[in-house]
Design a protein around this motif. Structure first.
Motif, PDB file in Angstrom:
ATOM      1  N   ALA A 146     -43.854  23.784  41.537  1.00 45.54           N
ATOM      2  CA  ALA A 146     -44.391  25.153  41.564  1.00 45.54           C
ATOM      3  C   ALA A 146     -43.602  26.067  40.638  1.00 45.54           C
ATOM      4  O   ALA A 146     -44.182  26.883  39.906  1.00 45.54           O
ATOM      5  N   VAL A 147     -42.287  25.931  40.632  1.00 41.97           N
ATOM      6  CA  VAL A 147     -41.447  26.756  39.762  1.00 41.97           C
ATOM      7  C   VAL A 147     -41.705  26.399  38.305  1.00 41.97           C
ATOM      8  O   VAL A 147     -41.880  27.277  37.459  1.00 41.97           O
ATOM      9  N   ILE A 195     -46.728  28.805  32.836  1.00 37.83           N
ATOM     10  CA  ILE A 195     -47.803  29.799  32.793  1.00 37.83           C
ATOM     11  C   ILE A 195     -47.304  31.111  32.204  1.00 37.83           C
ATOM     12  O   ILE A 195     -47.980  31.744  31.395  1.00 37.83           O
ATOM     13  N   SER A 196     -46.116  31.526  32.600  1.00 38.15           N
ATOM     14  CA  SER A 196     -45.555  32.795  32.132  1.00 38.15           C
ATOM     15  C   SER A 196     -44.907  32.683  30.754  1.00 38.15           C
ATOM     16  O   SER A 196     -44.504  33.690  30.181  1.00 38.15           O
ATOM     17  N   SER A 243     -38.704  28.030  48.304  1.00 35.75           N
ATOM     18  CA  SER A 243     -40.032  27.588  48.732  1.00 35.75           C
ATOM     19  C   SER A 243     -41.154  28.255  47.948  1.00 35.75           C
ATOM     20  O   SER A 243     -42.170  27.630  47.666  1.00 35.75           O
ATOM     21  N   THR A 244     -40.992  29.526  47.589  1.00 36.32           N
ATOM     22  CA  THR A 244     -41.989  30.211  46.771  1.00 36.32           C
ATOM     23  C   THR A 244     -41.287  31.055  45.721  1.00 36.32           C
ATOM     24  O   THR A 244     -40.153  31.487  45.910  1.00 36.32           O
ATOM     25  N   ALA A 284     -39.584  37.259  39.993  1.00 37.08           N
ATOM     26  CA  ALA A 284     -38.370  36.472  40.198  1.00 37.08           C
ATOM     27  C   ALA A 284     -38.018  35.683  38.942  1.00 37.08           C
ATOM     28  O   ALA A 284     -36.845  35.611  38.555  1.00 37.08           O
ATOM     29  N   LEU A 285     -39.018  35.109  38.302  1.00 30.60           N
ATOM     30  CA  LEU A 285     -38.756  34.339  37.092  1.00 30.60           C
ATOM     31  C   LEU A 285     -38.264  35.236  35.961  1.00 30.60           C
ATOM     32  O   LEU A 285     -37.429  34.821  35.157  1.00 30.60           O
ATOM     33  N   LYS A 286     -38.744  36.453  35.904  1.00 30.58           N
ATOM     34  CA  LYS A 286     -38.252  37.390  34.891  1.00 30.58           C
ATOM     35  C   LYS A 286     -36.781  37.709  35.119  1.00 30.58           C
ATOM     36  O   LYS A 286     -36.024  37.874  34.164  1.00 30.58           O
ATOM     37  N   VAL A 287     -36.360  37.771  36.380  1.00 30.21           N
ATOM     38  CA  VAL A 287     -34.939  37.981  36.679  1.00 30.21           C
ATOM     39  C   VAL A 287     -34.111  36.836  36.114  1.00 30.21           C
ATOM     40  O   VAL A 287     -33.066  37.050  35.494  1.00 30.21           O
ATOM     41  N   LEU A 288     -34.583  35.603  36.298  1.00 31.56           N
ATOM     42  CA  LEU A 288     -33.864  34.439  35.774  1.00 31.56           C
ATOM     43  C   LEU A 288     -33.837  34.449  34.249  1.00 31.56           C
ATOM     44  O   LEU A 288     -32.815  34.114  33.631  1.00 31.56           O
ATOM     45  N   ALA A 289     -34.941  34.829  33.628  1.00 32.58           N
ATOM     46  CA  ALA A 289     -35.002  34.872  32.167  1.00 32.58           C
ATOM     47  C   ALA A 289     -34.049  35.923  31.611  1.00 32.58           C
ATOM     48  O   ALA A 289     -33.320  35.665  30.641  1.00 32.58           O
ATOM     49  N   MET A 290     -34.023  37.091  32.206  1.00 31.64           N
ATOM     50  CA  MET A 290     -33.122  38.149  31.739  1.00 31.64           C
ATOM     51  C   MET A 290     -31.657  37.766  31.978  1.00 31.64           C
ATOM     52  O   MET A 290     -30.796  38.046  31.141  1.00 31.64           O
TER      53      MET A 290
END
Length: 102
Positions: A79-80, A86-87, A47-48, A53-59
């Protein structure tokens, strides 16, 4: 954060933010160790999401590639996707292609 598995898919639901990143990180790395095939992280139920969190997925994506695995993100809502753009982490992760409506 709820984390469930379905074969090579790891399904997340709830708030994926700084409070849940350690739990998700551990689940992803364990899932990658346990599967020799491609691994999918399904974010349909998220949901959010925040930048941490996105950095965890990237790493996780980077480490999976280094170890000869393939990690794909599924079910990334607007949203994701917006946060990934953006990042600029959209350059690092791979999103599953969604079928075009007829």
């Amino acid at each position: 954060m709820d984390i469930t598995t379905d074969g090579p898919a790891l399904m997340l639901s709830g708030d994926f933010d700084v409070r849940s990143t350690w739990e998700v990180r551990n689940a992803i790395y364990a899932h990658l160790r346990d599967h020799d095939s491609d691994v999918v992280v399904d974010l349909t139920g998220v949901s959010t999401v925040d930048h941490t969190a996105l950095k965890v997925l990237a790493m996780a994506t980077r480490n999976a590639t280094r170890d000869g695995h393939h990690l794909t993100l599924r079910g990334c809502g607007p949203a994701v996707r917006r946060m990934l753009h953006i990042s600029r982490l959209i350059r690092v992760v791979e999103l599953e292609r969604e079928p075009m409506p007829a």
